[in-house]
Design a protein around this motif. Structure first.
Motif, PDB file in Angstrom:
ATOM      1  N   LEU A 708     -31.171 -36.969 -14.165  1.00 42.01           N
ATOM      2  CA  LEU A 708     -32.525 -37.321 -13.721  1.00 42.01           C
ATOM      3  C   LEU A 708     -33.280 -38.045 -14.827  1.00 42.01           C
ATOM      4  O   LEU A 708     -33.975 -39.040 -14.598  1.00 42.01           O
ATOM      5  N   ARG A 709     -33.090 -37.465 -16.049  1.00 39.37           N
ATOM      6  CA  ARG A 709     -33.738 -38.105 -17.199  1.00 39.37           C
ATOM      7  C   ARG A 709     -33.188 -39.526 -17.400  1.00 39.37           C
ATOM      8  O   ARG A 709     -33.917 -40.456 -17.698  1.00 39.37           O
ATOM      9  N   ALA A 710     -31.854 -39.633 -17.168  1.00 43.78           N
ATOM     10  CA  ALA A 710     -31.232 -40.954 -17.308  1.00 43.78           C
ATOM     11  C   ALA A 710     -31.840 -41.934 -16.315  1.00 43.78           C
ATOM     12  O   ALA A 710     -32.236 -43.054 -16.676  1.00 43.78           O
ATOM     13  N   ASP A 712     -34.722 -41.712 -14.773  1.00 46.63           N
ATOM     14  CA  ASP A 712     -36.109 -41.990 -15.141  1.00 46.63           C
ATOM     15  C   ASP A 712     -36.166 -42.916 -16.354  1.00 46.63           C
ATOM     16  O   ASP A 712     -36.878 -43.931 -16.363  1.00 46.63           O
ATOM     17  N   GLY A 713     -35.332 -42.557 -17.355  1.00 44.01           N
ATOM     18  CA  GLY A 713     -35.354 -43.322 -18.609  1.00 44.01           C
ATOM     19  C   GLY A 713     -34.970 -44.774 -18.391  1.00 44.01           C
ATOM     20  O   GLY A 713     -35.704 -45.693 -18.772  1.00 44.01           O
TER      21      GLY A 713
ATOM     22  N   VAL B 124     -37.977 -34.652 -18.696  1.00 49.77           N
ATOM     23  CA  VAL B 124     -37.338 -35.638 -17.811  1.00 49.77           C
ATOM     24  C   VAL B 124     -38.087 -36.968 -17.890  1.00 49.77           C
ATOM     25  O   VAL B 124     -37.502 -38.045 -17.882  1.00 49.77           O
ATOM     26  N   PHE B 126     -39.401 -40.035 -19.230  1.00 50.44           N
ATOM     27  CA  PHE B 126     -38.871 -40.827 -20.334  1.00 50.44           C
ATOM     28  C   PHE B 126     -39.900 -41.053 -21.431  1.00 50.44           C
ATOM     29  O   PHE B 126     -39.585 -40.953 -22.622  1.00 50.44           O
TER      30      PHE B 126
END
Lengths: 914, 148
Positions: A708-710, A712-713, B124, B126
């Motif tokens: 999810l972070r990926a 979003d990032g 989460v 970024f």
């Protein structure tokens, strides 16, 4: 209960009897001390209890009393034993002395009654009494050294003997006391007999106490027993009265007969005496009136040398002397000089004639001079004096004829002659001299009595005294020997004499005595018979109830064993003896009654001490029941054993086989264990599942978040670095991705929070709800919100709960309240606590948008929302968390509300202290 | 760069390549990127620190200034790596920052028990992530003084 009552009753009788015998003893001692014979004899003219007897009664009364108190423990102190030994010794010495007729003065202990001299044996113990005390002492000794059972029979027999002897003595007293008429034998006093009966009864009951005390006796028919005792008493009274009446009637007839006999004899003798006297007087008168004889006397006295006259006189006198058996006939002159003595003997030549007699003779009377003692001859004579006149008309005395009668020749044999054979009977002739009675004839039992034996007149119990006092009839009294006699007394007419025909009472009663004893034995026999019959009836009654119990004992399913404690020499229980076991016991244990009965526990069970020894001793001595469940290895069976007391020193054990129950119990236990194990297994499985879930949640937290972070990032990198290259649609789509990522992150966070509620540690502590809610509100509310909202926190109690979870709860509730009230004007949030019947509940109330009560049930579900995401943001997990937290505290949560009318959330937490 | 271990200031232990990239971006934004060395599992991390296996030529006394350690690692997990480092007298002074997605309380508690210097849950979001990583790097590299 009833057994106890009977025991109590028996105890009261025993103690009462003991006290009575002690009382009798004291009463007698008091009598001796104060010289009040009635206290020692109870009835006047009865023999009093001897001092030594009284002492023995006190000793044994007290001993019996103390022994009763200790009988159940079989504990007899050395002191008691030595007192008893002293008593036995005393009784033995007294018995030996008494039976040999030795009555030492020391028995009186220096005291003496003022009793008449004929009662020489008074104050001395009877050999019979001493023997009874020997019995008592011996029976005590056997009880004391044997602790009951073994010598119980002997004791019983001895006490029965004592009761019988004393009962017999009392009967003898009641029927008249011929055994007392024998001079030599010392009879037991009436008071002694009664006291002995009491002591015997006490002893007998004590024997029964030892004997019967511990037998299984159902005394439910106590009423029957009581009635039987009443019947027995009535029968005994009846028998005794019948015997008494029969004997008394017989005695009366017999006595009347004897009295008649005595009277006849006395009357006959009196007649003979009168006749004898008359004959003498008539003879004398013929001499007096004989003119020729008078002439010879005149001639002789005028002329002493007139040989013819002298010879004629001598012939006359000789004739007279032989015809009338005179001892001697003497002619004296007026100077009282003896002129002629026939037969011719050398004696004092002067006659003794009193002046009065001389005067009487001068008036021409013939005188009868009563018994007198001739001092010169040292003999007792009677004599007739005849005056001789010179001339028939002149009345001048010239001489005196003296007719001397020796009573031995005719008179005494006449008196002493008794018409029927008799050992003791005799006739007495007495006369009165001033205030004395003088015995005139030879006595059977006293030598030289005539004229020598004189008894003062105040001794009224002596028949001779009664006689001279003018009484005529039967006299029951005491004669000159101090022996009880029955006599008929009367006067002898025309004489100074009184006649007494008397007989010893003992002889009178001799034939009666046999009758008396046979009556007494008959009465005793009848009494024994009725006691035995009543006893048999009672026994039968008992047997009937015993039989009921026997049937129960034999047929009951439980094994029953009857036991008796065994004691060592120090009276400490050291074993128990099996008395009897029933059939079930045999079946249960395999131990037969034949092998076990009478054996010791140590022998039968091959254990020392035998099984449950201390517990059983406790049961037998304190009557506290005891029960236990045991596994019997040799039989591989379980037993329930109950021990109950059957009286001091006895107990019964009741066995029931509980193997089936035990097996069932064991099965249940096994099943329970199995179940527990299963629960443990399941719990472990569940815990494993939980752990899996935990690791799943962990994965969710960790692994799902990384992509999810990926997303979003990298979306944001695209947004930042490729912004210019994207058209508007591309930018919008990229924003959609970013927003959804954010939503998903929220979802994951909330889900983790939810799972955390159940997984986290649970620590109860006291939480100040007021401070907590206030601080949470201040954390959540921005300044803008604070301006818009009114928060009311009422006084709310502290709660015992997990701080972290409760913080989460209030956080969710307060943030919800803020969220759903925001759109409204004049926002209000109210936090409070209400009491109700079951305790109370916390509530938080807002005036926000509320909810449709139709969907109330969905409020607390996971992911359940009553509003769209556009209206209010949220994941639908917040209230689910609230519910879980309350559930974890064991409370309840609910909500009330209406659309646009605000909502109220309630919850309870158990254990609120107000 | 591989051989220039002397200049390594941050040792990043992270198996997820995207997280490595995002972390590096964050550090880069704070101009810390030159001094970073990345290993992908716990074994490699320990090998690096103790100069073993492929890192044997490294000077053992030349420790990184800070270690960014993920918890979920292949072979040996982050908590084990932390335990070894913190139980060794020589290495226990090296600041270790846990950088993880887990906000499990037991992980946090365990880490602090073992002597972690910081525990950061990777956001989460970024932007937040960049900020966290960057500020941490700055703090431990520039502001924090460790005993020489």
């Amino acid at each position: 209960m009833t057994t106890y009552r009977v025991k109590l009753f028996r105890g009261i009788i025993i103690q009462f009897c003991c006290l009575l015998s002690v009382l009798f003893g004291f009463s007698s001692i008091t009598a001796w001390l104060l010289d009040i014979p009635i206290l020692a004899s109870f009835l006047p003219a009865k023999v009093p209890m001897a001092m030594s007897t009284a002492v023995l009664f006190i000793i044994y009364g007290v001993l019996t009393f103390i022994q009763y108190k200790n009988i159940s423990q079989y504990k007899f102190s050395k002191k008691l034993i030595s007192i008893n030994l002293f008593g036995i010794l005393l009784a033995l010495v007294l018995f030996i002395l008494s039976i040999n007729g030795i009555h030492p003065e020391i028995e009186h202990l220096g005291l003496n009654f003022s009793h008449s001299e004929y009662e020489k044996t008074i104050g001395h113990i009877s050999p019979l009494t001493a023997l009874c005390f020997l019995f008592i002492g011996f029976s005590f000794f056997t009880i004391q050294i044997s602790k009951g059972k073994k010598f119980g029979t002997l004791t019983f027999i001895l006490s029965v003997l004592i009761v019988l002897v004393s009962a017999m003595l009392i009967l003898a007293y009641l029927f008249g006391i011929p055994i007392l008429y024998q001079g030599e034998f010392v009879p037991p006093a009436l008071s002694t007999s009664i006291a002995l009966l009491f002591l015997g009864i006490a002893l007998l009951l004590e024997c029964l106490e030892i004997w019967i005390y511990n037998e299984i006796t159902d005394v439910s028919n106590i009423k029957i027993t009581f009635n039987l005792v009443i019947v027995l008493i009535i029968i005994i009274v009846g028998i005794v009265s019948a015997g008494y009446l029969y004997y008394k009637n017989y005695e009366k007839q017999y006595r009347t007969e004897m009295e008649n006999q005595l009277r006849t004899i006395a009357d006959m003798k009196a007649g003979q005496l009168v006749q004898w006297r008359n004959e003498r007087l008539e003879g004398a008168a013929s001499l007096f009136d004989n003119e020729s004889f008078t002439g010879y006397v005149n001639d002789f006295l005028k002329n002493p040398f007139n040989i013819n006259a002298k010879r004629q006189i001598q012939i006359w006198l000789k004739k007279f002397q032989t015809v009338y058996h005179y001892n001697s006939v003497i002619l004296s002159d007026t100077l009282l000089i003896k002129r002629i003595i026939v037969p011719e003997t050398e004696e004092q030549n002067k006659s003794f004639i009193s002046k009065e007699n001389l005067e009487a003779l001068k008036s021409g009377k013939i005188l009868f001079q009563d018994f007198y003692k001739n001092q010169s001859l040292q003999k007792i004579f009677l004599k007739l004096l005849i005056p001789i006149f010179s001339d028939k008309n002149s009345k001048i005395v010239i001489g005196i004829i003296e007719l001397r009668i020796d009573p031995e020749t005719y008179l005494y044999p006449l008196i002493s002659q008794w018409p029927s054979p008799s050992r003791t009977s005799e006739t007495l002739i007495v006369r009165r001299e001033d205030s004395k009675v003088v015995f005139l004839n030879d006595l059977k039992y006293r030598k030289n009595a005539p004229l020598a034996l004189k008894i003062p007149l105040y001794k009224k119990q002596i028949p001779a005294v009664q006689a001279v006092l003018g009484y005529r009839g039967i006299v029951n009294g005491i004669d000159y020997r101090s022996v009880k006699v029955i006599a008929y007394v009367r006067e002898v007419p025309a004489s100074p004499w009184f006649i007494v025909a008397r007989m010893d009472l003992s002889e009178v009663y001799e034939p009666l005595q046999d009758k008396l004893w046979s009556t007494i034995f008959l009465v005793l026999g009848f009494i024994l018979f009725s006691v035995a019959s009543i006893g048999l009836i009672w026994r039968k009654q008992q047997m009937q109830s015993d039989a009921k119990f026997r049937l129960l004992f034999d047929n009951m399913e439980e094994g029953v064993a009857l036991h008796k404690l065994e004691f060592d020499i120090n009276n400490i229980p050291n074993d128990y003896r099996i008395i009897e076991v029933n059939k079930s016991f045999e079946q249960h244990t395999g131990i037969k009654n034949e092998t076990a009965g009478g054996k010791l526990g140590t022998v039968i069970y091959q254990m020392n001490p035998p099984p449950f020894f201390n517990e059983y001793v406790n049961v037998a001595l304190t009557s506290m029941p005891f029960s236990v469940e045991v596994y019997f290895e040799p039989l591989k069976r379980y037993f329930h054993i109950e021990a109950v007391s059957q009286g001091k020193g006895y107990f019964a054990t009741i066995f029931s086989d509980i193997t089936v129950r035990k097996k069932a119990e064991r099965d249940i236990l096994m099943m329970n264990t199995e179940l527990e194990q299963r629960v443990i297994d399941r719990t472990i499985q569940l815990e494993n599942v939980n752990k899996e879930l935990e690791s799943f949640a962990y994965s969710v937290a960790h692994d799902l978040r990384s992509p999810l972070r990926a997303i979003d990032g990298f979306s944001k990198i695209i947004y930042d670095e490729y912004f210019s290259k994207l058209d508007d649609e591309g930018k919008r789509l990229l924003n959609v991705i970013i927003n959804n990522t954010k939503k998903m992150d929220n979802l994951i966070t909330d889900l983790l929070a939810l799972s955390k509620v159940t997984r986290s540690d649970f620590n109860i502590s006291n939480v100040n709800m007021r401070i907590l809610t206030d601080s949470i509100y201040n954390e959540l509310a921005t300044n803008e919100i604070k301006d818009k909202f009114t928060l009311i926190i009422h006084t709310i109690p502290d709660a015992n709960c997990d701080t972290i979870l409760i913080r989460q709860l209030w956080n969710n509730l307060i943030s919800n309240a803020i969220k759903y009230t925001m759109p409204k004007q004049d926002c209000r949030i109210e936090i409070g606590y209400e009491k109700n019947k079951t305790g109370g509940y916390y509530y938080i109330k807002d005036n926000g948008v509320g909810f449709n009560p139709e969907y109330k049930h969905k409020l607390f579900g996971v992911f359940q929302r009553l509003h769209t995401a556009n209206e209010f943001e949220g994941t639908g997990v917040g209230l689910a968390i609230v519910k879980r937290i309350i559930q974890r505290h064991g409370g309840e949560v609910w909500a009330e509300g209406n659309l646009n009318e605000g909502a109220t959330f309630y919850f309870t937490i158990p254990g609120i202290e107000l | 760069m591989e051989n220039n271990y002397k200049e390594v200031e941050i040792l990043l232990v992270e198996d997820n390549p995207t997280d490595v990239e995002l972390t590096l971006r964050g550090l880069k934004k704070y101009h810390l990127v030159n001094n970073i060395f990345v290993v992908n599992d716990g074994v490699e991390a320990l090998d690096y620190i103790y100069a073993r296996a492929k890192f044997s030529e490294r000077d053992i006394d030349d420790f990184p200034k800070v270690i960014f350690l993920d918890l979920k690692l292949p072979k040996i997990d982050g908590l084990e790596v932390l335990r070894i480092i913190k139980s060794d007298e020589k290495t226990k002074t090296i600041p270790v920052v846990i950088l993880t997605s887990s906000n499990e309380e037991k992980d946090i508690v365990e880490s602090y028990k073992l002597g972690v210097n910081s525990y950061i849950v990777k956001p989460v979001d970024f932007d937040k992530f960049l900020k966290s990583v960057g500020e941490l790097g700055l703090y431990w590299l520039l502001l924090n003084k460790t005993p020489a």
